[in-house]
Design a protein around this motif. Structure first.
Motif, PDB file in Angstrom:
ATOM      1  N   HIS A  16       0.730  -1.266   0.179  1.00  0.00           N
ATOM      2  CA  HIS A  16       0.214  -0.096   0.075  1.00  0.00           C
ATOM      3  C   HIS A  16       0.735   1.495   0.057  1.00  0.00           C
ATOM      4  N   ALA A  17       1.865   1.419   0.810  1.00  0.00           N
ATOM      5  CA  ALA A  17       2.599   2.496   1.009  1.00  0.00           C
ATOM      6  C   ALA A  17       3.308   2.547  -0.387  1.00  0.00           C
ATOM      7  N   GLY A  18       3.742   1.454  -1.007  1.00  0.00           N
ATOM      8  CA  GLY A  18       4.418   1.559  -2.350  1.00  0.00           C
ATOM      9  C   GLY A  18       3.610   2.125  -3.464  1.00  0.00           C
ATOM     10  N   TRP A  19       2.372   1.742  -3.710  1.00  0.00           N
ATOM     11  CA  TRP A  19       1.573   2.233  -4.646  1.00  0.00           C
ATOM     12  C   TRP A  19       1.204   3.792  -4.373  1.00  0.00           C
ATOM     13  N   ASN A  20       1.059   4.285  -3.092  1.00  0.00           N
ATOM     14  CA  ASN A  20       0.936   5.444  -2.968  1.00  0.00           C
ATOM     15  C   ASN A  20       1.981   6.404  -3.204  1.00  0.00           C
ATOM     16  N   ALA A  21       3.570   5.844  -3.089  1.00  0.00           N
ATOM     17  CA  ALA A  21       4.491   6.438  -3.628  1.00  0.00           C
ATOM     18  C   ALA A  21       4.584   6.891  -4.971  1.00  0.00           C
ATOM     19  N   LEU A  22       3.872   5.911  -5.655  1.00  0.00           N
ATOM     20  CA  LEU A  22       3.817   6.030  -7.411  1.00  0.00           C
ATOM     21  C   LEU A  22       3.013   7.053  -7.772  1.00  0.00           C
ATOM     22  N   VAL A  23       2.277   7.542  -6.811  1.00  0.00           N
ATOM     23  CA  VAL A  23       1.159   8.656  -7.152  1.00  0.00           C
ATOM     24  C   VAL A  23       2.345   9.835  -7.323  1.00  0.00           C
ATOM     25  N   ARG A  24       3.267   9.877  -7.165  1.00  0.00           N
ATOM     26  CA  ARG A  24       4.270  11.000  -7.369  1.00  0.00           C
ATOM     27  C   ARG A  24       4.919  11.099  -9.090  1.00  0.00           C
ATOM     28  N   VAL A  25       4.384  10.143  -9.750  1.00  0.00           N
ATOM     29  CA  VAL A  25       4.632  10.011 -11.243  1.00  0.00           C
ATOM     30  C   VAL A  25       4.439  11.406 -11.658  1.00  0.00           C
ATOM     31  N   GLY A  26       5.025  11.552 -12.904  1.00  0.00           N
ATOM     32  CA  GLY A  26       4.900  12.874 -13.248  1.00  0.00           C
ATOM     33  C   GLY A  26       3.729  13.323 -14.132  1.00  0.00           C
ATOM     34  N   LEU A  27       2.577  13.282 -13.254  1.00  0.00           N
ATOM     35  CA  LEU A  27       1.254  13.616 -13.526  1.00  0.00           C
ATOM     36  C   LEU A  27       0.786  14.601 -12.328  1.00  0.00           C
ATOM     37  N   ASP A  28      -0.198  15.344 -12.540  1.00  0.00           N
ATOM     38  CA  ASP A  28      -0.784  16.059 -11.299  1.00  0.00           C
ATOM     39  C   ASP A  28      -1.380  14.744 -10.600  1.00  0.00           C
ATOM     40  N   ARG A  29      -1.793  14.963  -9.209  1.00  0.00           N
ATOM     41  CA  ARG A  29      -2.051  13.946  -8.317  1.00  0.00           C
ATOM     42  C   ARG A  29      -3.353  13.254  -8.633  1.00  0.00           C
ATOM     43  N   LEU A  30      -4.390  13.862  -8.993  1.00  0.00           N
ATOM     44  CA  LEU A  30      -5.857  13.355  -9.667  1.00  0.00           C
ATOM     45  C   LEU A  30      -5.457  12.255 -10.762  1.00  0.00           C
ATOM     46  N   LEU A 200      -8.113  11.151 -20.328  1.00  0.00           N
ATOM     47  CA  LEU A 200      -7.793   9.918 -20.279  1.00  0.00           C
ATOM     48  C   LEU A 200      -6.688   9.532 -21.559  1.00  0.00           C
ATOM     49  N   ALA A 201      -6.463  10.108 -22.515  1.00  0.00           N
ATOM     50  CA  ALA A 201      -5.518  10.008 -23.371  1.00  0.00           C
ATOM     51  C   ALA A 201      -4.277  10.344 -22.855  1.00  0.00           C
ATOM     52  N   ALA A 202      -4.087  11.387 -21.880  1.00  0.00           N
ATOM     53  CA  ALA A 202      -2.930  11.908 -21.455  1.00  0.00           C
ATOM     54  C   ALA A 202      -2.404  10.694 -20.400  1.00  0.00           C
ATOM     55  N   ILE A 203      -3.107  10.082 -19.787  1.00  0.00           N
ATOM     56  CA  ILE A 203      -2.513   9.381 -18.760  1.00  0.00           C
ATOM     57  C   ILE A 203      -2.333   7.842 -19.354  1.00  0.00           C
ATOM     58  N   ALA A 204      -2.646   7.714 -20.658  1.00  0.00           N
ATOM     59  CA  ALA A 204      -2.258   6.310 -21.289  1.00  0.00           C
ATOM     60  C   ALA A 204      -0.897   6.062 -21.553  1.00  0.00           C
ATOM     61  N   GLY A 205      -0.053   7.034 -21.791  1.00  0.00           N
ATOM     62  CA  GLY A 205       1.477   7.100 -21.886  1.00  0.00           C
ATOM     63  C   GLY A 205       2.055   6.582 -20.619  1.00  0.00           C
ATOM     64  N   HIS A 206       1.468   6.548 -19.492  1.00  0.00           N
ATOM     65  CA  HIS A 206       1.856   6.193 -18.269  1.00  0.00           C
ATOM     66  C   HIS A 206       1.589   4.641 -17.892  1.00  0.00           C
ATOM     67  N   TYR A 207       0.864   3.859 -18.701  1.00  0.00           N
ATOM     68  CA  TYR A 207       0.154   2.773 -18.405  1.00  0.00           C
ATOM     69  C   TYR A 207       1.106   1.789 -17.712  1.00  0.00           C
ATOM     70  N   ARG A 208       2.451   1.830 -17.726  1.00  0.00           N
ATOM     71  CA  ARG A 208       3.160   0.596 -16.985  1.00  0.00           C
ATOM     72  C   ARG A 208       3.108   1.131 -15.762  1.00  0.00           C
ATOM     73  N   VAL A 209       3.250   2.408 -15.314  1.00  0.00           N
ATOM     74  CA  VAL A 209       3.100   2.796 -13.860  1.00  0.00           C
ATOM     75  C   VAL A 209       1.588   2.376 -13.275  1.00  0.00           C
ATOM     76  N   GLY A 210       0.456   2.496 -14.400  1.00  0.00           N
ATOM     77  CA  GLY A 210      -0.779   2.282 -13.826  1.00  0.00           C
ATOM     78  C   GLY A 210      -1.148   0.839 -13.663  1.00  0.00           C
ATOM     79  N   LEU A 211      -0.450   0.183 -14.363  1.00  0.00           N
ATOM     80  CA  LEU A 211      -0.501  -1.475 -14.250  1.00  0.00           C
ATOM     81  C   LEU A 211       0.424  -2.013 -12.644  1.00  0.00           C
ATOM     82  N   LEU A 212       1.397  -1.369 -12.978  1.00  0.00           N
ATOM     83  CA  LEU A 212       2.219  -1.624 -11.654  1.00  0.00           C
ATOM     84  C   LEU A 212       1.651  -1.207 -10.219  1.00  0.00           C
ATOM     85  N   GLY A 213       0.993  -0.095 -10.461  1.00  0.00           N
ATOM     86  CA  GLY A 213       0.591   0.692  -8.968  1.00  0.00           C
ATOM     87  C   GLY A 213      -0.837  -0.007  -8.921  1.00  0.00           C
TER      88      GLY A 213
END
Length: 280
Positions: A16-30, A200-213
């Motif tokens: 849980h702590a790990g996926w929360n840290a991934l929120v700091r990926v280069g996107l705004d928090r939402l 939604l298209a903007a976040i698609a480029g970060h799909y690897r982080v999305g799948l990991l998190g």
């Protein structure tokens, strides 16, 4: 609480702590929170054919939890937008156990022993110390604090709702998969409604982080829901807050945040609470 349940909940806390840290990926928090929840929903959707459709008794809890999880995600994103990970996370996670313990005692009849009550108190007190006096000099802005507290309230109530839902469904894993599929859909629709289809298209480029998190989020919560079907909800929820220790390590080792003496003292208090919960 048996030894294997104890270990599984600790592993869930680390994830849980790990996926929360991934929120700091280069996107705004939402966007980052939505990315991870959509990733979890996609994984859950693929796995749904392997589980049964929830029974009628579980659907009311699934509906309620889907709403509560959306509120949690929105206010978590707002809190992270206003404060440091090492302070927001402890407040958001640390305020929930007392709410859960109180409601569980009054409404559900879950009765921890005196040792369990002391463990909850130590764990929560240590987390608050870390959050408010964590680096000895910086306090969380008021807006960040308010959003973190609201996030904590959502955590408390979705924890209770999901604990009851998993019990009503008699299949914790199936319940979690359906919950994450619903949550991913709700978050995608919310983002679309708030910011338009192009986001939604903007976040698609970060799909690897999305799948990991998403995988980390789903595994962490699935393990927790399963544990709630094996041990008192209040104790599982409190032990899960040991994720703050993992968040402390992540913030210092990977995010470059200050590890002060105050935070170390708070960590010892939290660890003491975890040990007491193990002895309960």
């Amino acid at each position: 609480m048996s030894a294997h349940v104890f270990v599984i909940v600790l592993c869930a806390a680390a994830l849980h702590a790990g996926w929360n840290a991934l929120v700091r990926v280069g996107l705004d928090r939402l966007l980052a929170v939505t990315l991870i929840q959509v990733g979890a929903g996609g994984i859950a959707l693929v796995m749904l054919p392997a589980v049964s459709v929830p029974g009628a008794a579980a659907w009311r809890w699934l509906g309620l939890s889907a709403v509560l999880h959306v509120g949690y995600n929105v206010f978590l994103a707002r809190a992270y937008g206003r404060g440091d990970f090492g302070q927001v996370y402890p407040i958001a996670r640390g305020s929930a156990p007392l709410i859960v313990a109180l409601v569980g005692l009054v409404a559900l009849g879950d009765q921890p022993s005196l040792t369990g009550h002391v463990g909850v108190a130590l764990l929560t007190g240590g987390i608050w110390w870390m959050a408010v006096r964590g680096d000895g000099r910086t306090k969380l802005p008021r807006v960040g604090l308010i959003n973190a507290l609201i996030t904590s309230a959502f955590i408390a109530f979705y924890t209770l709702s999901d604990g009851l839902g998993a019990r009503a469904n008699h299949d914790a894993i199936g319940y979690v998969l359906w919950l994450f599929a619903l949550n991913g859909l709700c978050m995608a629709l919310l983002l679309w409604g708030m910011r338009g289809r192009q986001t939604l298209a903007a976040i698609a480029g970060h799909y690897r982080v999305g799948l990991l998190g998403g995988a980390m989020s789903m595994a962490a919560y699935g393990a927790t829901i399963w544990a709630m079907s094996q041990a008192p909800i209040a104790l599982v929820a409190a032990l899960r807050e040991s994720s703050v220790l993992f968040a402390l390590a992540i913030s210092a080792l990977f995010l470059g945040e200050r590890l002060s003496r105050q935070r170390l003292v708070a960590g010892v208090i939290i660890l003491s609470g975890v040990v007491l919960l193990r002895l309960n």
